[in-house]
Design a protein around this motif. Structure first.
Motif, mmCIF file in Angstrom:
data_model
loop_
_atom_site.group_PDB
_atom_site.id
_atom_site.type_symbol
_atom_site.label_atom_id
_atom_site.label_comp_id
_atom_site.label_asym_id
_atom_site.label_seq_id
_atom_site.Cartn_x
_atom_site.Cartn_y
_atom_site.Cartn_z
ATOM 1 N N ASP A 85 -35.469 39.075 -4.957
ATOM 2 C CA ASP A 85 -36.865 38.977 -4.503
ATOM 3 C C ASP A 85 -36.934 38.782 -2.992
ATOM 4 N N TYR A 86 -36.065 37.935 -2.465
ATOM 5 C CA TYR A 86 -35.991 37.698 -1.020
ATOM 6 C C TYR A 86 -35.661 39.000 -0.286
ATOM 7 N N ALA A 87 -34.715 39.752 -0.821
ATOM 8 C CA ALA A 87 -34.325 41.020 -0.198
ATOM 9 C C ALA A 87 -35.500 41.997 -0.180
ATOM 10 N N ARG A 88 -36.219 42.070 -1.283
ATOM 11 C CA ARG A 88 -37.386 42.975 -1.343
ATOM 12 C C ARG A 88 -38.440 42.575 -0.316
ATOM 13 N N GLU A 89 -38.718 41.287 -0.238
ATOM 14 C CA GLU A 89 -39.745 40.795 0.686
ATOM 15 C C GLU A 89 -39.369 41.048 2.148
ATOM 16 N N ASN A 90 -38.079 41.136 2.419
ATOM 17 C CA ASN A 90 -37.604 41.288 3.794
ATOM 18 C C ASN A 90 -36.980 42.656 4.067
ATOM 19 N N ASN A 91 -37.223 43.621 3.172
ATOM 20 C CA ASN A 91 -36.708 44.987 3.321
ATOM 21 C C ASN A 91 -35.203 45.008 3.566
ATOM 22 N N LEU A 92 -34.474 44.270 2.745
ATOM 23 C CA LEU A 92 -33.017 44.189 2.858
ATOM 24 C C LEU A 92 -32.356 44.870 1.669
ATOM 25 N N LYS A 93 -31.145 45.325 1.878
ATOM 26 C CA LYS A 93 -30.299 45.804 0.792
ATOM 27 C C LYS A 93 -29.330 44.678 0.427
ATOM 28 N N VAL A 94 -28.877 44.663 -0.807
ATOM 29 C CA VAL A 94 -27.997 43.604 -1.304
ATOM 30 C C VAL A 94 -26.697 44.203 -1.824
ATOM 31 N N SER A 95 -25.592 43.592 -1.412
ATOM 32 C CA SER A 95 -24.305 43.857 -2.040
ATOM 33 C C SER A 95 -23.836 42.520 -2.616
ATOM 34 N N ALA A 96 -22.790 42.563 -3.430
ATOM 35 C CA ALA A 96 -22.322 41.329 -4.057
ATOM 36 C C ALA A 96 -20.800 41.325 -4.147
ATOM 37 N N ASN B 77 -28.437 44.134 10.095
ATOM 38 C CA ASN B 77 -29.869 43.847 10.202
ATOM 39 C C ASN B 77 -30.610 44.012 8.884
ATOM 40 N N ASN B 78 -30.115 44.899 8.040
ATOM 41 C CA ASN B 78 -30.845 45.146 6.787
ATOM 42 C C ASN B 78 -29.958 45.025 5.550
ATOM 43 N N GLN B 79 -28.870 44.256 5.648
ATOM 44 C CA GLN B 79 -27.932 44.129 4.524
ATOM 45 C C GLN B 79 -27.461 42.685 4.381
ATOM 46 N N ILE B 80 -27.545 42.161 3.156
ATOM 47 C CA ILE B 80 -26.972 40.852 2.861
ATOM 48 C C ILE B 80 -25.963 41.005 1.727
ATOM 49 N N ASP B 81 -25.004 40.099 1.681
ATOM 50 C CA ASP B 81 -23.980 40.104 0.642
ATOM 51 C C ASP B 81 -23.975 38.756 -0.059
ATOM 52 N N ILE B 82 -24.135 38.777 -1.379
ATOM 53 C CA ILE B 82 -24.036 37.548 -2.171
ATOM 54 C C ILE B 82 -22.551 37.242 -2.330
ATOM 55 N N ASP B 83 -22.122 36.097 -1.802
ATOM 56 C CA ASP B 83 -20.691 35.789 -1.838
ATOM 57 C C ASP B 83 -20.323 34.665 -2.796
ATOM 58 N N HIS B 84 -21.303 33.941 -3.314
ATOM 59 C CA HIS B 84 -20.957 32.844 -4.229
ATOM 60 C C HIS B 84 -22.162 32.448 -5.070
ATOM 61 N N THR B 85 -21.915 32.227 -6.343
ATOM 62 C CA THR B 85 -22.899 31.636 -7.249
ATOM 63 C C THR B 85 -22.208 30.459 -7.908
ATOM 64 N N GLY B 86 -22.810 29.286 -7.814
ATOM 65 C CA GLY B 86 -22.221 28.097 -8.403
ATOM 66 C C GLY B 86 -23.194 27.365 -9.307
ATOM 67 N N VAL B 87 -22.858 27.307 -10.585
ATOM 68 C CA VAL B 87 -23.660 26.579 -11.568
ATOM 69 C C VAL B 87 -22.701 25.686 -12.339
ATOM 70 N N PRO B 88 -22.904 24.366 -12.299
ATOM 71 C CA PRO B 88 -21.983 23.475 -13.000
ATOM 72 C C PRO B 88 -22.069 23.648 -14.521
ATOM 73 N N GLU B 89 -20.991 23.266 -15.189
ATOM 74 C CA GLU B 89 -20.904 23.436 -16.639
ATOM 75 C C GLU B 89 -22.084 22.831 -17.382
ATOM 76 N N GLU B 90 -22.538 21.658 -16.935
ATOM 77 C CA GLU B 90 -23.629 20.991 -17.660
ATOM 78 C C GLU B 90 -24.947 21.751 -17.570
ATOM 79 N N LEU B 91 -25.069 22.664 -16.599
ATOM 80 C CA LEU B 91 -26.270 23.493 -16.493
ATOM 81 C C LEU B 91 -26.025 24.908 -16.995
#
Length: 92
Positions: free
Chosen positions: A60-71, A31-45
């Motif tokens: 910022d999203y986590a702060r606004e929604n009172n969430l904790k973040v793992s990665a 309920n109060n925890q999200i996990d970042i599982d993927h970041t994708g940025v192509p080479e040209e960017l």
């Protein structure tokens, strides 16, 4: 700077959530925890700080929604651990 948009369990850059130019995805762990599982940025960017901006959007999203973040995404974990100002929502 490109516009970062909110999608379904993701933030992305581009016109289409299903075919983004760059994205960061996360999963709800509890309920109060999200996990970042993927970041994708192509080479040209690459080298423009877009990946870091995407991580910040999730923080910022986590702060606004009172969430904790793992990665489980190594890139996101590295960015978060380098920023003292993100530690208030980071759960390791």
């Amino acid at each position: 700077m490109a516009e970062i948009k909110k999608g379904n369990n993701k933030f992305y850059i581009g016109n289409d959530e299903n075919n983004p130019q760059a994205q960061i995805t996360f999963n709800q762990q509890s309920n109060n925890q999200i996990d970042i599982d993927h970041t994708g940025v192509p080479e040209e960017l690459g080298g423009q700080g877009i990946g870091s901006q995407l991580v910040k959007a999730v923080i910022d999203y986590a702060r606004e929604n009172n969430l904790k973040v793992s990665a489980t995404c190594p890139f996101a974990k590295n960015v978060i651990e380098k920023h003292d100002e993100y530690q208030d929502v980071y759960s390791g």
